[in-house]
Design a protein around this motif. Structure first.
Motif, mmCIF file in Angstrom:
data_model
loop_
_atom_site.group_PDB
_atom_site.id
_atom_site.type_symbol
_atom_site.label_atom_id
_atom_site.label_comp_id
_atom_site.label_asym_id
_atom_site.label_seq_id
_atom_site.Cartn_x
_atom_site.Cartn_y
_atom_site.Cartn_z
ATOM 1 N N GLU A 89 0.860 -1.081 0.074
ATOM 2 C CA GLU A 89 0.003 -0.040 -0.058
ATOM 3 C C GLU A 89 0.737 1.307 -0.102
ATOM 4 N N ASP A 90 0.369 2.387 -0.683
ATOM 5 C CA ASP A 90 1.063 3.427 -0.921
ATOM 6 C C ASP A 90 0.672 4.666 -0.034
ATOM 7 N N GLU A 91 -0.387 4.243 0.816
ATOM 8 C CA GLU A 91 -1.172 5.378 1.626
ATOM 9 C C GLU A 91 -0.947 4.780 3.198
ATOM 10 N N LEU A 92 -0.339 5.629 3.849
ATOM 11 C CA LEU A 92 -0.174 5.214 5.326
ATOM 12 C C LEU A 92 -1.594 4.973 6.212
ATOM 13 N N PHE A 93 -2.379 6.018 5.853
ATOM 14 C CA PHE A 93 -3.704 5.644 6.457
ATOM 15 C C PHE A 93 -4.362 4.294 5.938
ATOM 16 N N VAL A 94 -4.289 4.188 4.561
ATOM 17 C CA VAL A 94 -4.909 2.972 4.256
ATOM 18 C C VAL A 94 -4.331 1.702 4.884
ATOM 19 N N GLY A 95 -2.895 1.932 4.756
ATOM 20 C CA GLY A 95 -1.969 0.602 5.281
ATOM 21 C C GLY A 95 -2.667 0.518 6.866
ATOM 22 N N GLN A 96 -2.343 1.443 7.600
ATOM 23 C CA GLN A 96 -2.773 1.137 8.878
ATOM 24 C C GLN A 96 -4.172 0.700 9.295
ATOM 25 N N TYR A 97 -5.121 1.113 8.531
ATOM 26 C CA TYR A 97 -6.361 0.687 8.735
ATOM 27 C C TYR A 97 -6.485 -0.862 8.082
ATOM 28 N N LEU A 98 -5.870 -1.303 7.400
ATOM 29 C CA LEU A 98 -5.861 -2.615 6.447
ATOM 30 C C LEU A 98 -5.156 -3.488 7.710
ATOM 31 N N LYS A 99 -4.099 -3.128 8.345
ATOM 32 C CA LYS A 99 -3.209 -3.918 9.311
ATOM 33 C C LYS A 99 -4.324 -3.904 10.495
ATOM 34 N N GLN A 100 -5.048 -3.375 10.931
ATOM 35 C CA GLN A 100 -5.807 -3.575 11.962
ATOM 36 C C GLN A 100 -7.347 -4.120 11.592
ATOM 37 N N LYS A 101 -7.777 -3.986 10.505
ATOM 38 C CA LYS A 101 -9.044 -4.711 10.092
ATOM 39 C C LYS A 101 -8.936 -6.219 9.504
ATOM 40 N N THR A 102 -7.506 -6.503 9.104
ATOM 41 C CA THR A 102 -7.144 -7.697 8.408
ATOM 42 C C THR A 102 -6.010 -8.391 9.051
ATOM 43 N N SER A 103 -5.683 -9.937 8.514
ATOM 44 C CA SER A 103 -4.911 -10.450 8.841
ATOM 45 C C SER A 103 -3.438 -10.449 7.975
ATOM 46 N N VAL A 104 -3.587 -9.552 7.036
ATOM 47 C CA VAL A 104 -2.713 -9.621 6.099
ATOM 48 C C VAL A 104 -1.379 -8.848 6.462
ATOM 49 N N LYS A 105 -0.204 -9.165 6.051
ATOM 50 C CA LYS A 105 0.931 -8.237 6.370
ATOM 51 C C LYS A 105 0.687 -7.422 5.305
ATOM 52 N N VAL A 106 0.959 -6.132 5.884
ATOM 53 C CA VAL A 106 0.689 -5.017 5.151
ATOM 54 C C VAL A 106 2.467 -4.218 4.957
ATOM 55 N N TYR A 107 2.601 -3.747 3.699
ATOM 56 C CA TYR A 107 3.942 -3.144 3.402
ATOM 57 C C TYR A 107 3.552 -1.856 2.860
ATOM 58 N N LEU A 108 4.452 -1.011 3.529
ATOM 59 C CA LEU A 108 4.050 0.611 3.042
ATOM 60 C C LEU A 108 5.165 1.031 2.040
ATOM 61 N N VAL A 109 4.468 1.155 0.919
ATOM 62 C CA VAL A 109 5.646 1.463 -0.542
ATOM 63 C C VAL A 109 5.568 3.191 -0.418
ATOM 64 N N VAL A 110 6.676 3.661 -0.164
ATOM 65 C CA VAL A 110 6.959 5.175 -0.158
ATOM 66 C C VAL A 110 7.988 5.562 -1.141
ATOM 67 N N ALA A 111 7.768 6.870 -1.206
ATOM 68 C CA ALA A 111 8.666 7.692 -2.359
ATOM 69 C C ALA A 111 8.618 7.063 -3.779
ATOM 70 N N ASN A 112 7.385 6.573 -4.336
ATOM 71 C CA ASN A 112 7.254 5.808 -5.486
ATOM 72 C C ASN A 112 8.316 4.914 -5.741
#
Length: 123
Positions: A89-112
């Motif tokens: 995910e490239d948006e921090l808010f969305v990544g944090q939300y998905l981390k809380q609401k799912t069991s998926v490993k969420v990777y934050l992609v930054v700076a393109n």
């Protein structure tokens, strides 16, 4: 405003740092899905962009938010439906939300794509 976002999409370039990692994931036998929170008015330009940069073939399926759901709800639903194990995910808010609401490993992609980091609990 829609014309502005369409132009932004047309001018956007793929991440030449992140793209090789995606190609490697595919070569290693991973099934990749593209889940885009972009709204319905960007569907045609998104599909055009994927074809232009020859990245469409990397993905088993491409999901675009054509029902115009809130992007984080759309992504949550598809992660659960397809039982995804990892999500980039490239948006921090969305990544944090998905981390809380799912069991998926969420990777934050930054700076393109210049940096990718696993989101930890509480981050």
């Amino acid at each position: 405003e829609q014309w502005f976002w369409r132009i932004v999409m047309i001018l956007r370039k793929p991440s030449y740092q992140f793209l090789p990692a995606v190609i490697e994931l595919k070569k290693n036998g991973n099934r990749l899905y593209l889940v885009s929170g972009r709204l319905a008015f960007l569907e045609d330009v998104t599909l055009w962009w994927l074809k232009r940069y020859r990245v469409r073939e990397l993905f088993e399926e491409v999901f675009i938010n054509i029902e115009n759901e809130q992007p984080h709800f759309f992504k949550e639903r598809l992660i659960k439906q397809y039982k995804l194990e990892e999500y980039y995910e490239d948006e921090l808010f969305v990544g944090q939300y998905l981390k809380q609401k799912t069991s998926v490993k969420v990777y934050l992609v930054v700076a393109n794509g210049e940096e990718v980091q696993l989101l930890q609990n509480g981050v």
